[in-house]
Design a protein around this motif. Structure first.
Motif, PDB file in Angstrom:
ATOM      1  N   ASP A  33     -32.401  32.080 -24.028  1.00  0.00           N
ATOM      2  CA  ASP A  33     -33.471  31.489 -23.799  1.00  0.00           C
ATOM      3  C   ASP A  33     -33.625  30.332 -24.944  1.00  0.00           C
ATOM      4  O   ASP A  33     -34.781  29.557 -24.654  1.00  0.00           O
ATOM      5  N   SER A  34     -33.199  30.672 -26.043  1.00  0.00           N
ATOM      6  CA  SER A  34     -33.637  29.699 -27.125  1.00  0.00           C
ATOM      7  C   SER A  34     -32.395  28.816 -27.470  1.00  0.00           C
ATOM      8  O   SER A  34     -32.704  27.795 -28.165  1.00  0.00           O
ATOM      9  N   GLU A  35     -31.331  29.122 -27.568  1.00  0.00           N
ATOM     10  CA  GLU A  35     -30.141  28.092 -28.006  1.00  0.00           C
ATOM     11  C   GLU A  35     -28.916  28.069 -26.893  1.00  0.00           C
ATOM     12  O   GLU A  35     -28.892  29.131 -26.343  1.00  0.00           O
ATOM     13  N   ARG A  55     -34.223  24.278 -25.012  1.00  0.00           N
ATOM     14  CA  ARG A  55     -33.658  25.196 -25.679  1.00  0.00           C
ATOM     15  C   ARG A  55     -32.798  24.218 -27.036  1.00  0.00           C
ATOM     16  O   ARG A  55     -32.608  23.080 -26.602  1.00  0.00           O
TER      17      ARG A  55
END
Length: 209
Positions: A33-35, A55
Motif C-alpha cells: 500500500d505504500s510503495e 504509492r
C-alpha cells in the motif's frame, strides 16, 4: 501489508524493422500500500499512474527495450520521479524510441531489487533482445518474463537484435531451472507455469521458430 502483484493491460503499437502492429501489453505492479515497482511501462502512463495511486514508485523496470514495453516510461518517470532501469545491452533498441532520454540506471544479472519486503532478482535472458531480462520473485512464487517466455513457447526471434538459439538457451538455463510451480507472468497474453512449459523445450528447438 504484504507485497502483492497487480496487473493491467494497455494497448498501443509495436514497431520494428519498418513494420507496425497493434498490441496489448501486460503491465505488472509489484508492491504494497505504500510503495511499488512497475515492470514494463507500456503505452499509457496515465493508466499506470492511476493504478499506482499515491504509492511511491521505486523503479520502472524494463524487461527489454522494444518500443511497446518502454514507450510510456519517460512520461511515467516524469510524473513520479522514479528511475528507469534497463540492461545496457538494449540501449541501441532504447535509442530507436527515446533518442533524447537515456535510462537512469542499469540492470545487471543477479542484481536484486527490493520493494515491499520482497526481492526481485534480475536474470539476464538474451534472445528476444540482447538486453532482455526476467525478474524472479521467489517469495511471490513468480517470474516476470517479458517477451522471453510465453504460454506455449519462446518469444519471437524473427526481427533485428534477436536470435533463436540464444533465447532457447536462456529459457533452458535460467527459467526452466526455477521451481516448476513458479508462475510465469508474461509481457503479452496469459500467464503459465515453469512446469507447464518445461516439457515442450525440445519441440520448440525442433520447430526452430
Amino acid at each position: 501489508m504484504a507485497a502483492r502483484i497487480e496487473h493491467l493491460v494497455t494497448s498501443g503499437t509495436f514497431s520494428l524493422d519498418g513494420g507496425t502492429w497493434d498490441v496489448d501489453n501486460n503491465v505488472w505492479i509489484v508492491g504494497d500500500d505504500s510503495e511499488a515497482v512497475v515492470i514494463d511501462a507500456a503505452h499509457d502512463a496515465d493508466a499506470i499512474a492511476e493504478a499506482l495511486g499515491d504509492r511511491t514508485l521505486r523503479a520502472i523496470v524494463c524487461t527489454h527495450a522494444h518500443n511497446d514495453h518502454i514507450d510510456a516510461a519517460p512520461a511515467l518517470a516524469a510524473r513520479t520521479g522514479a528511475p528507469i532501469l534497463l540492461h545496457p545491452d538494449d540501449l541501441p533498441l532504447w535509442k530507436q524510441t527515446h533518442p533524447d532520454r537515456l535510462p537512469d540506471g542499469e540492470l545487471t544479472d543477479g542484481q536484486q531489487l527490493s520493494v515491499a519486503g520482497v526481492e526481485l532478482t534480475v536474470l539476464h535472458t538474451p534472445g528476444h533482445a540482447p538486453g532482455a531480462v526476467c525478474l524472479h520473485a521467489p517469495e511471490l512464487g513468480t517470474v516476470f518474463t517479458g517477451d522471453t517466455l510465453f504460454q506455449g513457447g519462446p518469444g519471437a526471434t524473427g526481427r533485428s537484435f534477436s536470435h533463436f538459439p540464444t533465447i532457447v538457451e536462456s529459457i533452458r538455463t535460467r527459467l526452466l531451472a526455477l521451481p516448476p510451480e513458479t508462475v510465469v507472468r508474461t509481457g503479452h497474453g496469459d500467464s503459465t507455469t515453469v512446469g507447464a512449459e518445461a516439457p515442450h523445450l525440445q519441440e520448440w528447438i525442433d520447430r526452430g521458430h
